[in-house]
Structure formats: C-alpha cells, structure tokens
Design an enzyme around this catalytic site. Structure first.
Site, short mmCIF file in Angstrom:
data_model
loop_
_atom_site.label_atom_id
_atom_site.label_comp_id
_atom_site.label_asym_id
_atom_site.label_seq_id
_atom_site.Cartn_x
_atom_site.Cartn_y
_atom_site.Cartn_z
CB CYS A 1 -30.89 29.06 -5.54
SG CYS A 1 -29.42 28.04 -5.74
CB CYS B 1 -25.08 31.65 -9.48
SG CYS B 1 -26.61 32.57 -9.19
CG ASP C 1 -17.54 18.34 -4.84
OD1 ASP C 1 -18.65 17.94 -5.22
OD2 ASP C 1 -16.99 19.34 -5.30
CB CYS D 1 -33.24 30.48 -10.64
SG CYS D 1 -32.05 29.84 -11.85
CB CYS E 1 -27.24 25.88 -13.27
SG CYS E 1 -26.49 26.32 -11.69
CB CYS F 1 -34.24 28.40 -3.63
SG CYS F 1 -35.31 26.94 -3.60
CB CYS G 1 -38.74 23.32 1.56
SG CYS G 1 -36.97 23.15 1.28
CB CYS H 1 -32.23 29.37 1.82
SG CYS H 1 -32.98 28.10 2.87
#
Length: 378
Positions: free
Chosen positions: A251, A248, A141, A205, A221, A201, A195, A255
């Site tokens: 989203c 958050c 990351d 938001c 975001c 998603c 998807c 799913c």
C-alpha cells in the site's frame, strides 16, 4: 483581535529550532499545538471498540494516554514533529516477483530506525532546552503518542487512505519522531488531504485489510500478521502472504506521490546486501544465534527467531518450488511448535504425498500441530 502567526513572539525561536533540526539530519520539521482539540482520540476508541487492533492489547491498555497529546504530559504546549526520509533505491514490489527469495519491508532492511532517530531527537531536545529553556520530552513510535495525526497538523503530510502518512515531497517514506515541549511556539499550517479519488493503496492490499478509506483492520494486515501475531497465522491469509516474511510495503509502494520521493540520504536506512531478497532456504535454517547475528541492529530482531522462521516457512509453502522441501523437513521436528506447524503447512503445499509418509513416522504430540497435520492430510 486575532494575532497572526507572523505576529507570534516566538516565530524566530521556532525557525531557529527548525534550522537546527535540519542540521541534525532530519528531513522535515513542523510545529503543532499539543493542547488543541483532538478528534483523533475518538477515532482510536472506535478502532479498538471494533476489535481492529487484534492481539495488540497494549493499544487498549494505553487508550486513555493516546487520547490526547496532553494525556501523555499535561504541561505540553507544542509538538515539534520530525521526519526522516527512508526512500528506497528500488520499487519494493519487485521483490515479490521471485518466490524463492524473501521480501522484507523496506523500513526493516537497514538499521533500526528507533535507535537512529531517538539519538537525533535527544540531541535536538537537549539543544532546545539549553538554548531556550522550557521542559522537553522525546517520543518515537514506541510511546503512546499518535504521531501521524500530529504530523498532519504540523504540515509534514496527511494520512492517506491507507492510514499512513503521505508527503508531497517524500511520498510514503517518512519515519516520524516528536519532541513535546512546554515552550509556546507558533504552529505551522496543517497539510490537507491530497488523495483525491485515488484508491490504489486500498485496491492492492493482498488481504483486504481496509474496510473503507482511512480505516484499517489490523487483524487482516500482513504487517500485523507477520510481526505482531505470535501464534500461527490464520489459514485464510497464508497464501496471500506470498514471499512477504516481515511486513508489507504494497500500500505504501503503490502510492502515486512516491514519484516525488528520493533515495534516503541516511546510509543507516539503506538496504543491507544480506537483506536484499535473501534466500528462503537459507533463512529457514537459522537457529537463534544465527538469527540474532543476521539481524543485529535491525528491527526484525524484535519478533524473535521462531516467529521469523514461521513466516519463512509460509513463504516457502507459497513458492511452488518442491526443491525447497529440503529446507522444510528439518523444521518438522523444530523445538518451536509454531515453527513445526508452519512447516507442516509448507510441506502440504509443496509435497502432500511426502508429508503423508512423514506423518506415519511422526512422533508429534502437540495438539495444535496435530491439527495442522490433520487439516493438511484431510
């Protein structure tokens, strides 16, 4: 003549590495070429060119290194992409129902995943080097490596319309890490997009951060606003924060593929009792030592006390509970300007008449904070 994957001389070696990864506690392991063509670099350049990265200047600074996996390391041939399930015990959206308590993103309710995963990545890399030779480097990351596209290439999942990785087995709840190696290993089949026409998603938001499917404007975001942005959060987004004080999950949580997800087997990622909907009033009173103690080993600690309390005060302002003014007033004289500004906004939302009386006696001199007061009392 084309050589099939089954004919690759290192198939057995790849399978042995996968077995070792699972033994070490990874829930998913896939292999992708590190040197093939990489169109994602072009997408990233567009993202930065449009300013969607906001104040995350490091994305622009490391753009060339992110353009292709081999830009990080020219000798890399294969990416071993690892995933760890951090599936929560409960629906994260339930935390939004009580405005007097804080909603903290699922990934931050347990131990810092960087530290947990990095240890396993290093263990796997050492084992690979000792067992098969070749050079290895680990990434999790924080390094400029685009791991989600790599994960899709390695068959772990696909990037959903919210730009996060989605897995048919783990839903939206996978932490990712990678080992780049000079070993030439056969690639796994890439995962295709599942998807379909779903846009749950995108529609959920709170701030409209998705200008189109698969495109994120980070400046809107809530994860960016509460974590990456150091100054005051723009007024236009404050009410949309609700009680979200760190990240958050909306989203991710909505799913449909999460119906196949399961609770993480990693105890370090289970929510701590102290972080399951903590009281906003108590969090607003944290000083720096108390903040560090509460979020020891947690990724939350990286934003620091002032930014965190700023977020808490915005959430208090959204609570509609005038009784929480008792937690707001002491913060109007906090040493941190960003905290004082958030406190002024929260006081205006909860008790504008009280804020007006406090303004008369205020010794505030910081221009930015005076602007907050003036806007609130206009």
């Amino acid at each position: 003549m084309t050589i099939s994957i089954s004919d690759h001389p290192n198939v057995a070696l790849r399978d042995e590495i996968r077995a070792e990864a699972l033994r070490l506690g990874f829930d998913a392991c896939g292999f992708a070429s590190a040197s093939d063509a990489w169109p994602n670099g072009g997408w990233l350049r567009e993202f930065v060119a449009e300013g969607f990265h906001g104040a995350m200047g490091w994305m622009e600074e490391t753009l060339d290194r992110r353009a292709h996996p081999t830009a990080m390391w020219t000798d890399a041939k294969t990416a071993v992409v690892l995933g760890v399930n951090y599936g929560p015990a409960h629906d994260p959206l339930l935390a939004l129902e009580d405005g007097s308590r804080a909603a903290i993103s699922v990934y931050a309710q347990g131990d810092d995943y960087h530290e947990v995963i990095k240890k396993r990545l290093k263990a796997l890399a050492r084992w690979m080097h000792g067992r098969f030779g070749g050079e290895v480097k680990v990434f999790v990351d924080t390094a400029p490596l685009m791991e989600k596209p790599l994960a899709q290439r390695a068959g772990l999942g696909w990037q959903g319309k919210h730009t996060n990785l989605v897995s048919r087995q783990f839903g939206s709840w996978l932490f990712l890490g990678s080992v780049l190696t000079t070993l030439d290993l056969p690639a796994d089949p890439p995962e295709r997009d599942h998807c379909g026409t779903c846009r749950a998603c995108l529609d959920i938001c709170p701030t409209g951060a998705f200008p189109a499917p698969h495109r994120l404007d980070a400046r809107r975001c809530i994860s960016y606003l509460t974590i990456e942005l150091s100054g005051p959060i723009p007024v236009e987004f404050r009410q949309a924060l609700g009680n979200r004080i760190y990240g958050c999950d909306d989203c991710l949580a909505v799913c449909p593929w999460n119906k196949f997800a399961s609770l993480s087997a990693e105890m370090a990622f289970h929510a701590r009792e102290t972080l399951k909907g903590p009281s906003l009033a108590e969090l607003a009173g944290l000083d720096d030592p108390a903040f560090r103690a509460l979020f020891s080993k947690s990724p939350v600690k990286r934003i620091g006390r002032d930014r965190f309390v700023r977020n808490v005060l915005y959430a208090i302002g959204n609570s509609g509970d005038a009784a929480l003014m008792a937690a707001v007033e002491p913060r109007l004289t906090d040493p941190s300007p960003v905290v004082r500004g958030a406190a002024a906004w929260a006081a205006w939302r909860l008790a504008p008449k009280r804020l007006e009386s406090l303004a008369v006696a205020s010794a505030e001199v910081a221009p930015a904070i005076l602007d907050e007061w003036r806007a609130a009392l206009a």
